[in-house]
Design an enzyme around this catalytic site. Structure first.
Site, mmCIF file in Angstrom:
data_model
loop_
_atom_site.group_PDB
_atom_site.id
_atom_site.type_symbol
_atom_site.label_atom_id
_atom_site.label_comp_id
_atom_site.label_asym_id
_atom_site.label_seq_id
_atom_site.Cartn_x
_atom_site.Cartn_y
_atom_site.Cartn_z
ATOM 1 N N LYS A 181 43.601 34.704 30.126
ATOM 2 C CA LYS A 181 44.777 35.576 30.077
ATOM 3 C C LYS A 181 45.159 36.065 31.477
ATOM 4 O O LYS A 181 44.417 35.845 32.432
ATOM 5 C CB LYS A 181 44.502 36.770 29.171
ATOM 6 N N GLN A 182 46.267 36.781 31.554
ATOM 7 C CA GLN A 182 46.769 37.252 32.857
ATOM 8 C C GLN A 182 45.723 38.093 33.588
ATOM 9 O O GLN A 182 45.594 38.010 34.804
ATOM 10 C CB GLN A 182 48.055 38.074 32.674
#
Ligand SMILES: *Cc1c(COP(=O)(O)O)cnc(C)c1O
Length: 375
Positions: A181-182
């Protein structure tokens, strides 16, 4: 050359933060989880942020907090990671799938009302690949029919819809921190909400059903151990402090892919929605019909380019087929997109020469696999 699908961006600050927690010997329910939560309250200007052990755990608590139970229905998308539908299943409620918009790949808001029944309790849109769903239309439908909106923002930290951040557009939202994820903290999730009652319930449920004012061994309600530990929280806090840097790197990599792939025949680059600011979670291209996506993926793998078929249709996963009898043709747009999408290697530190290698490999593989008729 070997290029992975994703790679977390962890540096000396994360390392130091973990070491500090270890030295403190306070590994759970300490100051780092509160600090990590505070970064979300600050960033999103929301009153409540609750760290949990995963995005899936966060979604489950939202379903519980809004009292969605057996036989209730939740409208959601079949084009997502399976957790956005599973969280409904956990409570014996029913995910009512609605097909997607072929351009944005998000739930098609124009089809939602037709799926509403007297048992519908909530809409659970997913901001797929970091592009927010049409939250104006979804909000309006929810208000009209008295439904809750649970935003699955697990792929959309940093995205916004008409200038408002993803995660602040519904009754509650969940972010996730799996390593692709980010931001990551190993495993973890964050629930954000403006609803004080829901927040207080979820706070208790993530911690074995304990109440604030009760003792350690007093359990007011059925709860879980969905707590996030201090080590993970410390990593997450540093990652949040670096969020703009991390998002900027990802956005640069996406822009480079756009330029490299924009005129490759047979390949469609990700859609840009003028109403939304995307937060780049993955870089997913769509191959033209007639191209054997799985074969392309295999051959790219042979060249060291690790790709993923994001997403297979949820309704065609064995569990859902067995339980609900779904079949091919039930959600044709989702199925068509599921068969043609290809997630290329994507992370903030991906280098320009590696992206050129990916482009060259993709062009070569497309040429190899093209049928004589298509050539
Ligand atoms: C990653 C993700 C989740 C779940 O997050 P975990 O932390 O892995 O449980 C849920 N929904 C979507 C759309 C995701 O991409």
């Amino acid at each position: 050359m070997q290029i992975p699908q994703s790679r977390p961006d962890l540096g000396p600050r994360e390392m130091a933060a973990v070491t500090e927690v270890m030295e403190s010997t306070m590994l759970s329910l300490g100051p780092r989880v509160r600090a990590f939560e505070q970064t979300f309250r600050d960033r999103l200007s929301v009153p409540h942020a609750l760290a949990v052990s995963s995005g899936t755990a966060g979604l489950h608590l939202c379903i519980r907090a809004f009292e969605i139970g057996e036989g209730d229905e939740v409208i959601t998308t079949p084009f997502s990671f399976v957790a956005s539908a599973n969280c409904v299943e956990f409570e014996r409620a029913v995910p009512r799938f609605v097909d997607i918009d072929p351009q944005t790949l998000n739930i098609d808001a124009a089809r939602i009302e037709a799926a509403i029944t007297p048992r519908t309790k909530a809409i659970l849109p997913v901001h797929v690949f970091g592009l927010p769903a049409d939250m104006d239309a979804i909000g309006e439908i929810a208000r009209k029919h008295g439904l809750k909106v649970i935003e699955d923002s697990c792929e959309a930290l940093g995205a916004s819809w008409r200038g408002r951040p993803a995660g602040t557009l519904g009754d509650a939202a969940v972010f996730a921190f799996y390593p692709n994820k980010q931001i990551t903290c190993g495993e973890g999730g964050m629930i954000v909400t403006q609803d004080a009652r829901a927040a207080s319930l979820m706070d208790s449920m993530r911690n074995q059903g304990r109440a604030d004012d009760g003792g350690w061994l007093r359990h007011e309600r059925l709860g879980y151990n969905y707590r996030l530990d201090e080590l993970s929280s410390a990593i997450g806090e540093v990652q949040m402090q670096r969020l703009d840097e991390l998002l900027g790197l990802r956005s640069d990599v996406a822009g480079r892919y756009d330029r490299l792939l924009g005129d490759v025949e047979g390949v469609t680059i990700p859609y840009r929605d003028p109403a939304a600011e995307v937060s780049w979670f993955v870089y997913v291209v769509r191959l033209d019909g007639g191209i054997d996506r799985d074969e392309v993926m295999r051959r790219l793998g042979d060249r060291g380019v690790q790709c993923r078929p994001y997403f297979p249709s949820i309704h065609l996963q064995p569990y859902y087929v067995n339980k609900y009898g779904f079949k091919r043709g039930d959600f044709p747009i989702t199925e068509d997109v599921s068969g043609r999408t290809l997630s290329l290697p994507f992370f903030g530190r991906l280098q320009a020469h590696e992206q050129e290698y990916v482009r060259d490999a993709l062009v070569a593989v497309l040429r190899e696999t093209a049928t004589p008729a298509a050539r």
